[in-house]
Design an enzyme around this catalytic site. Structure first.
Site, PDB file in Angstrom:
ATOM      1  N   ASP A 162       0.827  -1.080  -0.084  1.00  0.00           N
ATOM      2  CA  ASP A 162      -0.056  -0.082   0.083  1.00  0.00           C
ATOM      3  C   ASP A 162       0.728   1.239   0.082  1.00  0.00           C
ATOM      4  OD1 ASP A 162      -2.605   1.358   2.052  1.00  0.00           O
ATOM      5  OD2 ASP A 162      -2.323   1.361  -0.202  1.00  0.00           O
TER       6      ASP A 162
ATOM      7  N   LYS B 144       3.090   3.651  -5.671  1.00  0.00           N
ATOM      8  CA  LYS B 144       2.763   2.355  -6.661  1.00  0.00           C
ATOM      9  C   LYS B 144       3.524   2.021  -7.562  1.00  0.00           C
ATOM     10  CE  LYS B 144      -0.612   3.327  -3.976  1.00  0.00           C
ATOM     11  NZ  LYS B 144      -0.668   2.644  -2.819  1.00  0.00           N
TER      12      LYS B 144
ATOM     13  N   ASP C 165      -3.018  -3.009  -2.639  1.00  0.00           N
ATOM     14  CA  ASP C 165      -4.111  -1.854  -2.813  1.00  0.00           C
ATOM     15  C   ASP C 165      -3.856  -1.156  -3.858  1.00  0.00           C
ATOM     16  OD1 ASP C 165      -5.200   1.010  -0.979  1.00  0.00           O
ATOM     17  OD2 ASP C 165      -6.197  -0.495  -2.148  1.00  0.00           O
ATOM     18  N   ASN C 166      -4.729  -0.420  -4.542  1.00  0.00           N
ATOM     19  CA  ASN C 166      -4.898   0.549  -5.623  1.00  0.00           C
ATOM     20  C   ASN C 166      -4.384   0.186  -7.126  1.00  0.00           C
ATOM     21  OD1 ASN C 166      -3.431   2.048  -2.675  1.00  0.00           O
ATOM     22  ND2 ASN C 166      -5.299   2.795  -3.713  1.00  0.00           N
TER      23      ASN C 166
ATOM     24  N   GLU D 176     -11.309   4.440  -2.016  1.00  0.00           N
ATOM     25  CA  GLU D 176     -11.712   4.713  -0.675  1.00  0.00           C
ATOM     26  C   GLU D 176     -12.423   5.834  -0.665  1.00  0.00           C
ATOM     27  OE1 GLU D 176      -8.645   3.710  -1.163  1.00  0.00           O
ATOM     28  OE2 GLU D 176      -7.212   5.381  -0.471  1.00  0.00           O
TER      29      GLU D 176
HETATM   30  C1  LIG Z   1       9.162   3.820  -1.068  1.00  0.00           C
HETATM   31  C2  LIG Z   1       8.385   3.710   0.298  1.00  0.00           C
HETATM   32  C3  LIG Z   1       7.244   4.495   0.494  1.00  0.00           C
HETATM   33  C4  LIG Z   1       6.373   4.192   1.715  1.00  0.00           C
HETATM   34  C5  LIG Z   1       5.085   4.936   1.671  1.00  0.00           C
HETATM   35  N1  LIG Z   1       4.621   5.403   3.018  1.00  0.00           N
HETATM   36  N2  LIG Z   1       3.266   5.659   2.687  1.00  0.00           N
HETATM   37  C6  LIG Z   1       3.195   5.562   1.657  1.00  0.00           C
HETATM   38  C7  LIG Z   1       1.551   6.025   1.064  1.00  0.00           C
HETATM   39  C8  LIG Z   1       1.426   5.508  -0.359  1.00  0.00           C
HETATM   40  N3  LIG Z   1      -0.155   5.492  -0.605  1.00  0.00           N
HETATM   41  C9  LIG Z   1      -0.533   6.256  -1.851  1.00  0.00           C
HETATM   42  O1  LIG Z   1       0.299   6.886  -2.217  1.00  0.00           O
HETATM   43  C10 LIG Z   1      -1.810   6.302  -2.087  1.00  0.00           C
HETATM   44  C11 LIG Z   1      -2.448   7.164  -2.698  1.00  0.00           C
HETATM   45  C12 LIG Z   1      -3.839   7.048  -3.222  1.00  0.00           C
HETATM   46  C13 LIG Z   1      -4.254   8.134  -3.865  1.00  0.00           C
HETATM   47  C14 LIG Z   1      -4.009   9.527  -4.102  1.00  0.00           C
HETATM   48  C15 LIG Z   1      -4.501  10.245  -4.718  1.00  0.00           C
HETATM   49  C16 LIG Z   1      -5.466  10.126  -5.734  1.00  0.00           C
HETATM   50  F1  LIG Z   1      -6.165  11.124  -6.567  1.00  0.00           F
HETATM   51  C17 LIG Z   1      -6.055   8.934  -5.819  1.00  0.00           C
HETATM   52  C18 LIG Z   1      -5.307   7.832  -4.777  1.00  0.00           C
HETATM   53  C19 LIG Z   1      -4.733   6.120  -2.697  1.00  0.00           C
HETATM   54  C20 LIG Z   1      -4.127   5.143  -1.944  1.00  0.00           C
HETATM   55  O2  LIG Z   1      -4.854   4.034  -1.137  1.00  0.00           O
HETATM   56  C21 LIG Z   1      -2.660   5.113  -1.599  1.00  0.00           C
HETATM   57  O3  LIG Z   1      -2.387   4.078  -0.797  1.00  0.00           O
HETATM   58  N4  LIG Z   1       3.974   4.961   0.855  1.00  0.00           N
HETATM   59  C22 LIG Z   1       6.983   3.405   2.620  1.00  0.00           C
HETATM   60  C23 LIG Z   1       8.024   2.739   2.456  1.00  0.00           C
HETATM   61  N5  LIG Z   1       8.529   3.043   1.289  1.00  0.00           N
HETATM   62 MG   LIG Z   2      -3.927   2.675  -0.761  1.00  0.00          MG
END
Ligand SMILES: Cc1cc(-c2n[nH]c(CCNC(=O)c3cc(-c4ccc(F)cc4)cc(O)c3O)n2)ccn1
Ligand SMILES: [Mg+2]
Length: 221
Positions: free
Chosen positions: A141, A144, A169-170, A199
């Site tokens: 999650d 992406k 997810d996603n 979501e």
């Molecule tokens: C490199 C690395 C990275 C991590 C890390 N830590 N936290 C995350 C969060 C990432 N999640 C998302 O970006 C995400 C985005 C959307 C979204 C956004 C905008 C829209 F318009 C539509 C959908 C929806 C979702 O459900 C998501 O999960 N990554 C941790 C460790 N190492």
């Molecule tokens: Mg997500």
């Protein structure tokens, strides 16, 4: 300087949930994000699918990539067997600080290990630094464009055993096309798609459930 979205989510949790009750924490976040402001939690609709996978699999070791405000962290940890452990990686230090508070408020700090840092840096260190053999469940999650490289890294590091489940997810929105192509066409995985919605919206999204079958096609990996 105003508050951040994660800070507002924490405030909603402290105001509208009961300390030590993971279910009320999950409900408070969903209510806030449905009626006040959107946030990137896996949410209630996809959350039910996550619940079913966890209850069926009964994983003892879980890796979550992408903590954000610990919504799915709390939702998953709450359903784990007593001796189970969940390691969650969050890149953003501010989100991680809020996540830690929400995990403590939910009373789940014993089950959850929160690490601040990048998946690519930490996955190769998990065996050594946390005494992990293999993960029964990985919840992807995070960024992406990291789903595919991190899946290959998990394979390379021997962190998956046959039967391990990758739940992503996603896979539709924002989308992970290269990851989907890999898990759906590789002999190493048996993959299936659970159609849902982004979501708190009507946008198409879904979860990909992939069972690792082993590296039999390349045993020296
Ligand atoms: C490199 C690395 C990275 C991590 C890390 N830590 N936290 C995350 C969060 C990432 N999640 C998302 O970006 C995400 C985005 C959307 C979204 C956004 C905008 C829209 F318009 C539509 C959908 C929806 C979702 O459900 C998501 O999960 N990554 C941790 C460790 N190492
Ligand atoms: Mg997500």
């Amino acid at each position: 300087t105003g508050s951040t979205r994660p800070q507002r989510i924490l405030r909603a949790v402290q105001k509208n949930s009961t300390r030590g009750s993971p279910c009320s924490v999950v409900n408070a976040i969903d209510d806030y994000c449905k009626h006040k402001e959107w946030a990137m939690n896996v949410g209630d609709e996809k959350g039910i699918i996550v619940d079913d996978v966890v209850l069926e699999l009964k994983p003892i070791t879980v890796l979550e990539l992408g903590t954000y405000c610990a919504y799915s962290t709390v939702r998953i940890a709450n359903l784990l067997p007593p001796e189970a452990k969940l390691i969650t990686l969050e890149f953003n230090a501010e989100s991680a600080a809020i996540a830690r508070e929400i995990i403590t408020w939910a009373g789940l700090e014993e089950k959850i290990q929160l690490i601040i840092g990048a998946s690519g840096d930490w996955i190769p260190r998990l065996k050594e630094e946390f005494g992990i053999e293999t993960f029964d469940l990985v919840f992807l999650d995070h960024w992406k464009d990291r789903y595919l490289p991190d899946t290959k890294l998990l394979e390379k590091c021997g962190l998956l055993k046959p039967g391990a489940v990758l739940l992503a997810d996603n896979v539709i929105c924002p989308g992970t096309p290269d990851y989907l192509d890999y898990v759906r066409n590789s002999p190493r995985y048996k993959s299936k798609f659970y159609r849902s919605h982004l979501e708190y919206t009507q946008e198409e999204d879904g979860l990909e459930h992939s069972v690792f079958l082993g590296l039999y096609d390349n045993p020296n990996l």
